[in-house]
Design an enzyme around this catalytic site. Structure first.
Site, short mmCIF file in Angstrom:
data_model
loop_
_atom_site.label_atom_id
_atom_site.label_comp_id
_atom_site.label_asym_id
_atom_site.label_seq_id
_atom_site.Cartn_x
_atom_site.Cartn_y
_atom_site.Cartn_z
N CYS A 232 25.46 26.40 55.07
CA CYS A 232 24.42 26.48 54.04
C CYS A 232 24.33 27.92 53.54
CB CYS A 232 23.09 26.04 54.65
SG CYS A 232 21.72 26.18 53.48
N ARG B 57 21.49 19.44 55.96
CA ARG B 57 20.81 20.08 54.82
C ARG B 57 20.74 19.02 53.72
NH1 ARG B 57 17.61 21.42 51.37
NH2 ARG B 57 17.48 23.55 50.57
N HIS C 16 32.38 15.32 81.64
CA HIS C 16 31.51 14.21 82.05
C HIS C 16 32.18 12.86 81.97
CE1 HIS C 16 28.74 17.47 81.01
NE2 HIS C 16 28.01 16.98 81.99
N TYR D 66 21.23 28.12 43.84
CA TYR D 66 22.17 28.79 44.75
C TYR D 66 22.95 29.90 44.03
CZ TYR D 66 21.24 25.12 48.17
OH TYR D 66 20.65 24.28 49.08
N HIS E 34 22.48 20.13 88.89
CA HIS E 34 23.45 20.02 87.81
C HIS E 34 24.44 21.20 87.81
CE1 HIS E 34 24.50 20.41 83.35
NE2 HIS E 34 25.12 19.34 83.79
#
Lengths: 503, 503
Positions: free
Chosen positions: A218, A171, A97, A355, A73
C-alpha cells in the site's frame, strides 16, 4: 504483558483443502469432525484469546483449548499470536507442524467441532453495504473495519518469504463484492478501435498460465511514522501493509493481443481498470497504468486467479485481480470487471485525487492534484520486524539479532541492507538476504534480511535503523521531515526502532 | 574577481562544418581565412585568457581579440568562460550569435588567422602513450591529464538541454586510441554458440538508424562533496561529470539478432564490451551489462556513430561507442572493438574491482569486491548549477533564482525537484522542468529546472538545497555520511550551495 506468540495457529478453508493434497497424506485425518463433541462457531473461538479466558484455536473442523500447552510450546511465545482464531496460516509459515507427531499431540487438546457453516462462512446482513464481508483471521489488526483495512502483526511478516493468504494485509476501498465465478465476466474494450470482448473465467484460464512472485504494498505503508512529523489524513498503517505472494493467471499482454493491441500498434497510453466494488452511487473503484507496463512481456502484468496456489480469496479480489508487479497496490485492482484501453488515465478519484506525492510545503489549501503524476512504481523501502519498538532484547557477545524486509518497486532487486544500532552513526551490511531468484528488472518480490549487529557498550538502550539499497543503487531518505506529504504516502525513510538492552 | 562569462565563445571543427550547412548560409562567410593577417596557433590563443593578458578567442579560421568588447557584451559576464579557446561550443548553446549582425560586429575584432594545422589538430608524440590525444576545448577543467578527465564549468551545463560535444565531460581510463574509420572492425562473438561475426562501420550503418537522447554520467560525479566527509580515492569531480546528448547508431538488439541471439533463445546472462584503448600490457578497457538490457528493444542500447548529429568525437569513442541509456558511464564503452555474449560478466578490473558501492563501514582493509554488484543503473541525482558556491546573489522581491539539472537512471523521468533556501527546513517544488518528451521507463535524458525561491528575511547568507524525485518516487539522501563509500561513487545526496545575499 505484551504477548507475542506465533506458533500453532490457524488457516481457513481453502488452505486446509490443500493441506490434504500434500505429500504427507496422513495429516488429512487430523482436524476431522468428531462425533460426540460440542459444536462451536468462530465467534465462540474468538472469545478465547488470552490466558485468562483460556486460549482456543481452530484447525479444519476442530476446536482446541491449548491453554495448558502454551508453556511447553517449542516455538516459544509466538504461539499466542493467533489465539482465538485458526492455526492454519501459522502452519503455512511454520511447516514443521504438518507431521503426525505434532498433530497427534495437538489432537489431545481437542474440545469440540467447528460449526460447518463457519468454515469460511461470511455473515450476510443485506441492510448493511458491508453486510456480506468475508470472515477475516483474528490476527489481522484493522485500521478501519468498513471498508476493511488491516495488517498482520509485524513480527510474523518475515518468518516466511511468502506471506500466507490469511495474513496478507487487506486494503479495501469499498465493500467486498459477492462475485459468482460461474457467471463472472470481464469486459475488455479499446476506446480508439471501438473493439470490445467479454471473457469468462474459463476463457481467461485458456491462456498460458503465468506465475510471478510479487510483493504488493500500500502507498500508505508506514504512514503512522510520517504522521508523527505532522498529522496527515489516511489510515494509520504500521510497517505491515505489505506482503509477498505467488500469483498465477493470464498475462494481460496475451489477452490484449487478441484485441489487436500490441506494442507499436496502438496510440493508447493507458490501461484503465474498474473493480466490481462500487460506492453508494454505484461508481466502481478504478485505476490505470501506463500502457508500456501492460504490453511489456517482461512487465509480468497478470489477470490473476490464484494467490499462493489457491483461488484468490474474496478479500484479495476473487475471482480475478490484476497484478501489476512493482507498482503500488492501488493499481492492482481487485474484483476486476472492466479493462479500457485508452489515451487517458482513469478518471477515478483514486487515480486523480488520491495516490499522489507532493512537496512538503504543499497543504490542503494549496494542493493541485493535477501537478503530480499518479504513483505507479514505488521507491525502495525497508523495515525492521524484529525486535519491535520498545522491546527488551538480549545481548549476546555484544550483539543483537535484527531481522526485516526490504523491497523496491519497478523490478529493482535489493542488493544491500545497511543496519545501525547507534541511530545511524555506524553501519554494517546485513549478511543474510533471502529472496527468490528473479533478476533485475524483474525482481518483483521482496528480500528478507538478518543481521547480528554490535550494540554500544554498557548502554541500556539503542536505536536500530535500517536502510536498503536497490539494484538502481537508490537508497532511502534519513528522515520523514523532507519527504512529508499531505497524503502521507511513500513513507520510506529509515525505519528506526528503539529497544532496551538486557545484559 | 572571479569572472564567469559565457557568451561569444567558440566551437572546433566538426561543428563549424555543420554551421555552414545551416539555414542561414551567409554565416559561412564569417571566420574565413583572410589574407595579410598574422597566423596564430591554438597555443597562442590559449595564452590570452584574462583581461590582463588580453582576451583572445578563435572562430573557424579566425583569431579575435575581444578584450575591448567584453564590457559591452549583452550576455554579461559569461563571455569570459571560453577566453583563450574557441567560441563555437558556446554558440551551440547560445544560438543568437549565429546571425549576420553579431558576426559582422565580431569580425571587427579579427586580429589573425588560425594555423590550418591547428583546426582540430592533435599533436603527436609517439614516445608518449598519451602523445596522440585530441585537442580539447580550453573551457574543460581537467581533474587528470593522462588519462584525460575533465568537466565543463558548472554554470554552462544547464544553459541547454543538449550539451555541446566540446563541452561534454570526458572520462578516459587509458590513452585515446587512433582509429581509422575506413579499416575499423567490430568483432561480435557468442561464447556458447561459438559464433563470430565482424562488422565494418559501413555494415553497422546498414542497420536502421536509431536515435536516443540520453544523459551519460560518471559514477564519480560529485565525488568532491563526498570526500569532505572522509577522503576517498578517485578523481575529484565537481557536479559536471554529466552531460546530455543525442546519440545515433545501430541498435545492439538488431545486431545480435543476426547472430541468432534473441530474447528467450540464449542462456547468456551478460554482454561484454572491450574498447580499443589498452594499457601498457595491451589489456583493453572492458565492461559488461546484463543481457536483459541489451535485448530489450525498449532498452535503446545502440552502437553509436553520431553524437549530436556529428561523427562521435575522438574523446567520446570515435568511430563507435556503445550507448547504454540509464546506465553508468563506465559501461558505455568507447572505441568499441569487441562484443562478447557470455554467461559471465566482464572480468576487467573496472567491472570487478572498481565501479561498485559498499556500506559506509567498509574500508580498504575489509573490502570484498565480490560482495557487491557492479553498478549499472544510476540512482536519482540533482545539482544546483546557478548560483555557484560562494557567489553573491541579488535578491528580488525577497527571492533568488536557482537553476540546475536532475536525472535518474533506468529510464526514470524526473517528476519533481524540491528546492530549499534554508538548508532544508522549508521546501518548494521548482516550477519549470524542461526535458525531452520521452516517457518512463524510456526517459533517458535529464531535466533542467528553474525556481524562484524566497530567502530568509534580513539574512545575508543562505544555504540552497535541491533534491529530485523520479517517476519511481525515489528521492535523494539528505547527507553524504550515510552513503559514504570507499570508491566515492553514487554521490547523490542533496546538493547544498552556500551563497551571499545582496539586498
Amino acid at each position: 504483558m505484551h504477548c507475542i506468540i506465533k506458533l500453532l495457529l490457524f488457516l481457513p478453508q481453502a488452505a486446509a483443502a490443500s493441506l490434504e493434497s500434500e505429500d504427507n497424506e496422513s495429516i488429512g485425518k487430523y482436524g476431522a469432525r468428531r462425533k460426540g463433541l460440542p459444536e462451536y462457531n468462530l465467534d465462540d473461538v474468538s472469545k478465547h484469546g488470552t490466558m485468562q479466558d483460556r486460549v482456543w484455536v481452530s484447525y479444519r473442523h476442530g476446536v482446541y483449548d491449548i491453554t495448558d500447552f502454551i508453556a511447553e510450546h517449542p516455538g516459544g511465545d509466538k504461539i499466542l499470536m493467533g489465539a482465538g482464531g485458526s492455526v492454519e496460516p501459522f502452519w503455512t509459515l511454520y511447516a514443521v507442524h504438518k507431521n503426525d507427531h505434532v498433530l497427534d499431540m495437538f489432537e489431545k487438546y481437542r474440545i469440540g467441532n467447528l460449526a460447518a457453516d463457519d468454515v469460511g462462512a461470511s455473515v450476510k446482513n443485506m441492510s448493511d453495504p458491508y453486510g456480506n464481508e468475508p470472515r477475516r483471521h483474528i490476527a489481522l489488526k484493522p485500521s478501519s473495519k468498513k471498508p476493511f483495512n488491516a495488517e498482520p502483526p509485524l513480527a510474523l511478516l518475515v518468518d516466511s518469504l511468502i506471506t500466507p493468504n490469511e495474513l496478507f494485509y487487506v486494503r479495501n476501498h469499498l465493500p467486498v463484492p459477492e462475485v459468482d465465478a460461474s457467471t463472472y465476466e470481464l469486459e475488455v474494450c479499446d476506446e480508439e478501435l471501438q473493439k470490445e470482448k467479454v471473457f469468462t473465467l474459463k476463457d481467461l484460464k485458456k491462456y498460458p498460465k503465468h506465475t510471478v512472485t510479487a510483493t504488493i504494498m500500500c502507498a500508505g505503508n508506514r504512514r503512522s511514522e510520517m504522521t508523527q512529523v505532522k498529522p496527515v489524513k489516511g489510515l494509520s498503517w504500521g510497517q505491515a501493509a505489505i506482503g509477498n505472494a505467488t500469483w498465477s493467471g493470464a498475462r494481460l499482454c496475451d489477452v490484449l493481443r487478441d484485441l489487436g493491441i500490441t506494442d507499436g500498434k496502438t496510440d493508447a497510453l493507458h490501461i484503465q481498470f474498474e473493480g466490481l466494488d462500487t460506492d453508494p452511487a454505484h461508481m466502481p473503484y478504478g485505476a490505470s497504468i501506463p500502457i508500456e507496463k501492460a504490453l511489456d512481456p517482461h512487465g509480468d502484468v497478470i489477470l490473476a486467479y490464484e494467490m499462493n496456489g489457491e483461488p484468490i480469496p474474496r478479500d484479495h479480489g476473487y475471482p480475478i485481480r490484476v497484478i501489476v508487479p512493482g507498482v503500488v497496490g492501488a493499481r492492482n485492482v481487485k474484483w476486476l470487471g472492466r479493462i479500457v484501453v485508452s489515451k487517458d488515465e482513469s478518471d477515478s478519484h483514486w487515480q486523480q485525487n488520491d495516490y499522489k506525492g507532493f512537496a512538503p510545503s504543499v497543504d490542503w489549501d494549496t494542493v493541485d492534484f493535477k501537478k503530480s503524476p499518479a504513483i505507479q512504481e514505488l521507491p525502495v523501502i525497508s523495515a525492521i520486524c524484529e525486535p519491535l519498538e520498545g522491546q527488551t532484547v538480549g545481548v549476546k557477545n555484544g550483539k543483537v539479532n535484527v531481522k526485516g524486509y526490504a523491497w523496491s518497486g519497478g523490478g529493482r532487486k535489493i542488493v544491500r541492507v545497511d543496519v545501525s544500532s547507534d541511530g545511524g552513526k555506524n553501519w554494517q551490511a546485513a549478511d543474510v538476504l533471502e529472496c527468490d531468484g528473479a533478476r533485475h528488472p524483474q525482481a518483483w518480490g521482496w528480500s528478507i534480511w538478518k543481521a547480528e549487529i554490535p550494540v554500544p557498550k554498557s548502554k541500556l538502550e539503542a536505536q536500530l535503523c535500517a536502510k536498503a539499497v536497490d539494484s538502481q543503487y537508490n537508497t532511502q531518505p534519513e528522515n520523514f521531515e523532507n519527504i512529508w506529504n499531505l497524503r502521507g504516502v511513500l513513507a520510506n525513510a529509515y525505519h528506526r526502532v528503539n529497544i532496551k538492552l538486557a545484559r
